[in-house]
Design an enzyme around this catalytic site. Structure first.
Site, PDB file in Angstrom:
ATOM      1  N   SER A 216       0.870  -1.186   0.000  1.00 25.61           N
ATOM      2  CA  SER A 216       0.000   0.000   0.000  1.00 25.61           C
ATOM      3  C   SER A 216       0.903   1.231   0.000  1.00 25.61           C
ATOM      4  O   SER A 216       1.779   1.373   0.856  1.00 25.61           O
ATOM      5  CB  SER A 216      -0.977  -0.022   1.170  1.00 25.61           C
ATOM      6  OG  SER A 216      -0.301  -0.190   2.382  1.00 25.61           O
ATOM      7  N   GLY A 218       0.040   4.628  -0.116  1.00 23.39           N
ATOM      8  CA  GLY A 218      -0.612   5.904   0.194  1.00 23.39           C
ATOM      9  C   GLY A 218      -1.298   6.479  -1.037  1.00 23.39           C
ATOM     10  O   GLY A 218      -2.051   5.779  -1.721  1.00 23.39           O
ATOM     11  N   GLY A 221      -1.604   4.611  -4.407  1.00 22.86           N
ATOM     12  CA  GLY A 221      -2.446   3.421  -4.574  1.00 22.86           C
ATOM     13  C   GLY A 221      -1.778   2.162  -4.080  1.00 22.86           C
ATOM     14  O   GLY A 221      -1.096   2.157  -3.061  1.00 22.86           O
ATOM     15  N   ASP A 248      -6.263  -1.117   7.005  1.00 20.78           N
ATOM     16  CA  ASP A 248      -7.115  -2.219   7.470  1.00 20.78           C
ATOM     17  C   ASP A 248      -8.281  -2.427   6.493  1.00 20.78           C
ATOM     18  O   ASP A 248      -8.683  -3.564   6.223  1.00 20.78           O
ATOM     19  CB  ASP A 248      -7.645  -1.920   8.878  1.00 20.78           C
ATOM     20  CG  ASP A 248      -6.515  -1.581   9.833  1.00 20.78           C
ATOM     21  OD1 ASP A 248      -5.395  -2.066   9.604  1.00 20.78           O
ATOM     22  OD2 ASP A 248      -6.747  -0.813  10.782  1.00 20.78           O
TER      23      ASP A 248
END
Ligand SMILES: O=P(O)(O)OC[C@@]1(O)O[C@H](CO)[C@@H](O)[C@@H]1O
Length: 308
Positions: A216, A218, A221, A248
């Protein structure tokens, strides 16, 4: 049923202040309390997507009692193991002027060998009915650093697909136990592999044992490096808000996609849209369904030429 494991559950407290400054005293304008720790957030999002979910891990002391009370009316089934120590609090301070969030996480209660043994019994029972399991978050004191590796080996022996979302040494050891999926963020991946190039680092993490790596990144993407190929998914625009719990929600998107047998591009698009919708929601682990549905078709997924 999807099982999520949060060994270090938390009573998540979100404070909103007009403007956060070091050395200053602040008046808190809003307070929210939620049952937290990464796996609990994952389970809430999975439940909102229509999946049966069970949460396990540890809970104890006054915060553990509040956490269980807050969890009781929610759909995830509570299979937390009681402990003598006190469940921690985590505090997210949202600066209303900038929208930035500062996170303070307590270490958590010391877990005894007997409590760990009781957890392993519960885990084995729950694995029997699980379609997938997610192992999420930091380890509380007293839990050995190879704990996630042990839980991964047990899930694999039971034939249950396993996702790992943690950091540092527990991540390094966990990956060596060959989980089906790991979801590090850019910093965790760089710490693990020594490379800040997400593509190179994801390949490296796969070589270390992870079947598939979803990084991930930020605002950039997510990148998926799987045996079937490589995909990059980007949100339609940079979203600003409270990022607590966004990772999460991404885990919930990936796990639900796995259990539903969605092709990788759809899984990634779901993870990115859920993650962005969570950033836009004020409290950790929450998202607005219509915001998610609006974002989903606008996530751009590109296939990368090189196979992972
Ligand atoms: O200390 P950990 O286990 O790494 O992270 C805990 C935590 O910050 O992560 C969640 C957001 O992802 C919060 O609900 C929770 O309190």
């Amino acid at each position: 049923m999807i099982l999520t494991v949060t060994l270090n559950t938390a009573l998540d407290i979100t404070y909103r202040v007009p403007s956060l400054a070091p050395h200053a005293s602040h008046r808190v304008t809003d307070v929210a309390e939620r049952p937290g720790g990464k796996g609990l957030n994952v389970a809430r999002v999975l439940a909102a997507l229509g999946h049966d979910t069970v949460v396990t891990g540890f809970a104890g002391g006054p915060c553990g009692a509040v956490l269980r009370d807050l969890l009781a009316p929610l759909p995830p089934v509570d299979a937390l193991v009681p402990v003598a120590g006190r469940t921690r609090r985590t505090v997210a301070v949202v600066d209303a002027a900038t929208g930035d969030t500062t996170q303070l996480n307590e270490p958590g209660p010391a877990i005894t060998p007997e409590e760990w043994a009781a957890f392993l019994t519960t885990y084995a029972e729950l694995l029997g009915g699980a379609d997938a399991v997610a192992l999420c978050g930091s380890l509380p004191p007293g839990i050995h650093v190879g704990a996630y590796a042990e839980l991964i080996r047990r899930a694999r022996a039971a034939g249950v697909p396993v996702l790992l979302d943690t950091s540092g040494e527990p991540l390094r050891r966990g990956i060596a136990a060959r989980p089906d999926l790991v979801k590090p963020n850019a910093d965790e991946l760089a710490r693990l592999t020594g490379s800040r190039d997400p593509l190179r680092a994801a390949h490296d993490a796969r070589r270390r044992g992870a079947h598939t790596v979803v990084a991930s990144l930020g605002p950039d993407g997510m990148l998926a490096a799987a045996p079937e190929g490589l995909w990059w998914a980007a949100p339609p625009a940079t979203v600003r808000g409270n990022p607590t719990g966004a990772g999460d929600s991404a885990v919930a998107g990936l796990l639900s996609g796995l259990v539903e047998g969605l092709p990788w591009p759809q899984r990634l698009a779901r993870a990115v849209a859920l993650s962005a919708a969570t950033v836009l929601a004020p409290a950790a682990g929450e998202f607005d369904v219509s915001t998610y549905e609006d974002l989903l078709p606008r996530v751009e997924v590109t296939t990368q030429a090189t196979a992972a």
